[in-house]
Design a protein around this motif. Structure first.
Motif, mmCIF file in Angstrom:
data_model
loop_
_atom_site.group_PDB
_atom_site.id
_atom_site.type_symbol
_atom_site.label_atom_id
_atom_site.label_comp_id
_atom_site.label_asym_id
_atom_site.label_seq_id
_atom_site.Cartn_x
_atom_site.Cartn_y
_atom_site.Cartn_z
ATOM 1 N N SER A 21 0.835 -1.198 0.000
ATOM 2 C CA SER A 21 0.000 0.000 0.000
ATOM 3 C C SER A 21 0.867 1.244 0.000
ATOM 4 O O SER A 21 0.647 2.190 -0.753
ATOM 5 N N ALA A 22 1.862 1.231 0.847
ATOM 6 C CA ALA A 22 2.689 2.430 0.992
ATOM 7 C C ALA A 22 3.532 2.688 -0.252
ATOM 8 O O ALA A 22 3.631 3.825 -0.738
ATOM 9 N N VAL A 23 4.142 1.640 -0.776
ATOM 10 C CA VAL A 23 5.013 1.828 -1.931
ATOM 11 C C VAL A 23 4.149 2.006 -3.166
ATOM 12 O O VAL A 23 3.404 1.117 -3.549
ATOM 13 N N GLY A 24 4.222 3.161 -3.762
ATOM 14 C CA GLY A 24 3.378 3.402 -4.933
ATOM 15 C C GLY A 24 3.990 4.443 -5.841
ATOM 16 O O GLY A 24 5.200 4.697 -5.807
ATOM 17 N N LEU A 25 3.126 5.042 -6.637
ATOM 18 C CA LEU A 25 3.600 6.056 -7.573
ATOM 19 C C LEU A 25 4.324 7.173 -6.822
ATOM 20 O O LEU A 25 5.261 7.779 -7.328
ATOM 21 N N GLY A 26 3.876 7.420 -5.605
ATOM 22 C CA GLY A 26 4.482 8.475 -4.797
ATOM 23 C C GLY A 26 5.972 8.261 -4.581
ATOM 24 O O GLY A 26 6.758 9.202 -4.642
ATOM 25 N N ASN A 27 6.361 7.023 -4.339
ATOM 26 C CA ASN A 27 7.779 6.758 -4.077
ATOM 27 C C ASN A 27 8.614 6.859 -5.332
ATOM 28 O O ASN A 27 9.729 7.343 -5.317
ATOM 29 N N TYR A 103 -6.362 7.298 -9.181
ATOM 30 C CA TYR A 103 -5.190 6.416 -9.126
ATOM 31 C C TYR A 103 -5.327 5.262 -10.122
ATOM 32 O O TYR A 103 -4.377 4.879 -10.800
ATOM 33 N N PHE A 231 1.565 10.989 2.296
ATOM 34 C CA PHE A 231 1.029 10.335 1.105
ATOM 35 C C PHE A 231 1.741 9.011 0.887
ATOM 36 O O PHE A 231 1.143 7.979 0.630
ATOM 37 N N SER A 232 3.057 9.064 0.983
ATOM 38 C CA SER A 232 3.848 7.888 0.671
ATOM 39 C C SER A 232 3.597 6.753 1.658
ATOM 40 O O SER A 232 3.619 5.586 1.272
ATOM 41 N N LEU A 233 3.376 7.088 2.920
ATOM 42 C CA LEU A 233 3.165 6.037 3.913
ATOM 43 C C LEU A 233 1.693 5.624 3.998
ATOM 44 O O LEU A 233 1.319 4.823 4.847
ATOM 45 N N SER A 234 0.855 6.158 3.114
ATOM 46 C CA SER A 234 -0.586 5.848 3.101
ATOM 47 C C SER A 234 -1.247 6.186 4.436
ATOM 48 O O SER A 234 -2.094 5.440 4.917
ATOM 49 N N ILE A 239 -6.577 3.502 5.652
ATOM 50 C CA ILE A 239 -6.022 2.239 5.185
ATOM 51 C C ILE A 239 -5.293 1.467 6.270
ATOM 52 O O ILE A 239 -5.514 0.278 6.461
ATOM 53 N N SER A 327 -1.007 -0.421 -4.284
ATOM 54 C CA SER A 327 -1.541 0.757 -3.584
ATOM 55 C C SER A 327 -3.025 0.910 -3.860
ATOM 56 O O SER A 327 -3.820 1.216 -2.968
ATOM 57 N N SER A 330 -5.185 -1.351 -1.845
ATOM 58 C CA SER A 330 -5.389 -0.936 -0.457
ATOM 59 C C SER A 330 -6.389 0.208 -0.364
ATOM 60 O O SER A 330 -7.180 0.282 0.574
ATOM 61 N N LEU A 331 -6.334 1.104 -1.332
ATOM 62 C CA LEU A 331 -7.265 2.231 -1.329
ATOM 63 C C LEU A 331 -8.702 1.733 -1.412
ATOM 64 O O LEU A 331 -9.574 2.133 -0.655
HETATM 65 N N1 PHE Z 1 1.257 5.488 -0.663
HETATM 66 C C1 PHE Z 1 0.981 5.371 -2.053
HETATM 67 C C2 PHE Z 1 2.079 5.984 -2.886
HETATM 68 O O1 PHE Z 1 3.099 6.359 -2.388
HETATM 69 C C3 PHE Z 1 -0.264 6.040 -2.461
HETATM 70 C C4 PHE Z 1 -1.400 5.742 -1.638
HETATM 71 C C5 PHE Z 1 -1.990 6.740 -1.018
HETATM 72 C C6 PHE Z 1 -1.830 4.458 -1.453
HETATM 73 C C7 PHE Z 1 -3.004 6.494 -0.208
HETATM 74 C C8 PHE Z 1 -2.842 4.202 -0.655
HETATM 75 C C9 PHE Z 1 -3.420 5.224 0.000
HETATM 76 O O2 PHE Z 1 1.914 6.124 -4.067
#
Ligand code: PHE
Length: 467
Positions: A21-27, A103, A231-234, A239, A327, A330-331
């Motif tokens: 969930s945490a690792v996503g487009l944001g990272n 997303y 954002f990155s850590l959700s 969640i 991610s 999880s959303l």
């Molecule tokens: N944390 C995810 C990211 O870094 C994005 C995300 C946000 C996922 C909120 C779930 C909830 O891209």
């Protein structure tokens, strides 16, 4: 008697799902650009401090709330006898709803790029920006726009895949996919890291990322790093409360929190150490952070110039695809868990109905891209998510306002209403004493709430992008 709630099948399954969930487009997209802008090493140090002092306590609080209550994000507060805090969960569910709708579409674009690199990399290289705009129904040269059917179809495929995994359930769907997806993601990351760092000219980018340049750091850099960390850590999105609620009492919450935050931060750092040096090596310092469409267009230049670039291009977008999918799952799960438990709807029907509604709302985002010029593209590498029609407003609403407010609510709840000693008692359910009680209480009562209030106030005052 209530039906038995779903639970994670294994410890590692939970960790991978939460990290997924945490690792996503944001990272992978946002972090490297922000790190470049914020002075490389300097930004990295600031970000690490924030994760340690704010990210970890907030995540631990959210997981603890969920596990103690064994309920979805909204009902958790009621179960813990503070129904006055239900709004924290409500905000989380609403934010998750809004973010899922776009997303999933962005995930579809990524999927299109996997296919694009596999079948027509020449076309991408010939006109990287044009290819991206073309996907969104826009021809920059002629100003012509059209309905972005391809993007919509790929978005639909992505959303369908997300729904499919959710329908399979917590253990068979979410956990199983992450057990495969997360290790795959790490392997691809390492391959790309080795490739990027061995490119001639990469050293300059590497030293930029390692040696702090404090002259680029301003107050807004710090604010932006805070927003990025949430954002990155959700966090602040219901969640982690939901995922925590599927945890068994014997799990060690602190250790899991540290592992999840550590994995998320590690992926962001590795992505930074791949992208910045690779772009330095191929395009020079000028090539980094060129704004709109960077992730799609400048990276094409990187792949074009490296031997075997097409393969690395496919790998890179596959990596993003896994990250985005885990991610997005999880959303959607945060919302599905809430609706099924609160209204007693069936999991499959809920997922399908919500998926369709969110997808349709998301179509507005994808379609709105074409009507605007370069500035409005979502993946503005410098500014993060910025959609032209809804973007500024939505981003303000979610990243700058609702997420921090929901995270603040979680801190105030644990710090002042439910009280840290109850959280600590829950944390110690696994039988091991929690060594950092004092530090945790202090962070969750004072430091984290104060910092979050500063973000909210400052973002109103300065209009800084915090995504
Ligand atoms: N944390 C995810 C990211 O870094 C994005 C995300 C946000 C996922 C909120 C779930 C909830 O891209």
């Amino acid at each position: 008697m209530e039906p038995k709630r779903a639970q994670w099948g294994s410890k590692v399954g939970f960790i991978l799902a939460a990290a997924g969930s945490a690792v996503g487009l944001g990272n992978i997209w946002k972090f490297p650009g922000k790190a470049f802008e914020g002075g490389g090493g300097a930004y990295i140090l600031i970000y690490l401090a924030i994760v340690l002092l704010i990210g970890i306590p907030v995540m631990l609080s959210e997981l603890t709330i969920g596990r103690a209550a064994q309920a979805n994000a909204v009902d958790s507060f009621e179960k813990l006898r503070h129904p006055g805090f239900k709004w924290v969960g409500w905000i989380g569910v609403i934010v998750a709803f809004i973010i899922t709708s776009y997303y999933a579409h962005v995930g579809g674009w990524v999927l299109r790029y996997v296919a694009g690199y596999a079948t027509e990399s020449g076309k991408i290289y010939a006109d990287p920006l044009g290819y991206f705009y073309g996907l969104l129904g826009y021809n920059a040269a002629t100003g012509e726009t059209w309905f972005p059917l391809t993007a919509i179809i790929f978005g639909a495929i992505f959303m369908a895949a997300t729904c499919y995994i959710i329908i399979k359930g917590v253990e068979d769907g979410i956990e199983r996919f992450n057990k495969f997806g997360m290790p795959a993601l790490f392997i691809i990351l390492i391959i790309l890291l080795v490739r990027a760092l061995t490119m001639p000219g990469a050293a300059e980018g590497l030293s930029y990322m390692l040696i702090p340049d404090w002259s680029k750091v301003t107050f807004s850099t710090v604010l932006s790093a805070l927003g990025q960390a949430f954002f990155s850590l959700s966090l602040g999105m219901s969640i982690m409360i939901t995922y925590g609620s599927y945890l068994k009492k014997e799990e060690n919450l602190t250790k899991n929190t540290v592992i999840i935050c550590g994995m998320d931060t590690l992926v962001a750092l590795i992505a930074g150490f791949i992208i910045v040096p690779a772009v330095f090596a191929t395009l020079g310092a000028e090539g980094v952070g060129k704004g709109a469409g960077f992730a799609f267009s400048s990276l094409a230049g990187v792949f074009q110039q490296m031997p075997g670039g097409q393969i690395f291009g496919i790998l890179f977008y596959l990596l993003l695809l896994f990250a985005a999918l885990t991610s997005c799952i999880s959303l959607l799960e945060g919302v599905v868990a809430f609706v099924t438990e609160r209204f007693g709807w069936k999991r499959t029907a809920t997922t399908v109905i919500l998926g369709i509604i969110m997808f349709i709302i998301g179509c507005v985002y994808t379609c709105s891209q074409a009507a605007f010029d370069i500035k409005g593209i979502w993946f503005d590498f410098k500014n993060g998510f910025t959609t032209p029609i809804f973007g500024d407003f939505m981003e303000f609403l979610t990243d700058r306002l609702l997420i921090p407010i929901s995270a603040l609510g979680a801190c105030l709840f644990v710090g002042w209403a439910w009280k840290p000693q109850n959280a600590i008692r829950e944390i110690e359910m696994d039988g091991k004493p929690f060594g950092l009680k004092g530090a945790y209480s202090f962070l969750v009562k004072y430091l984290a709430p104060i910092c979050i209030i500063v973000i909210i106030v400052a973002s109103f005052a300065t209009g800084t992008t915090l995504s």
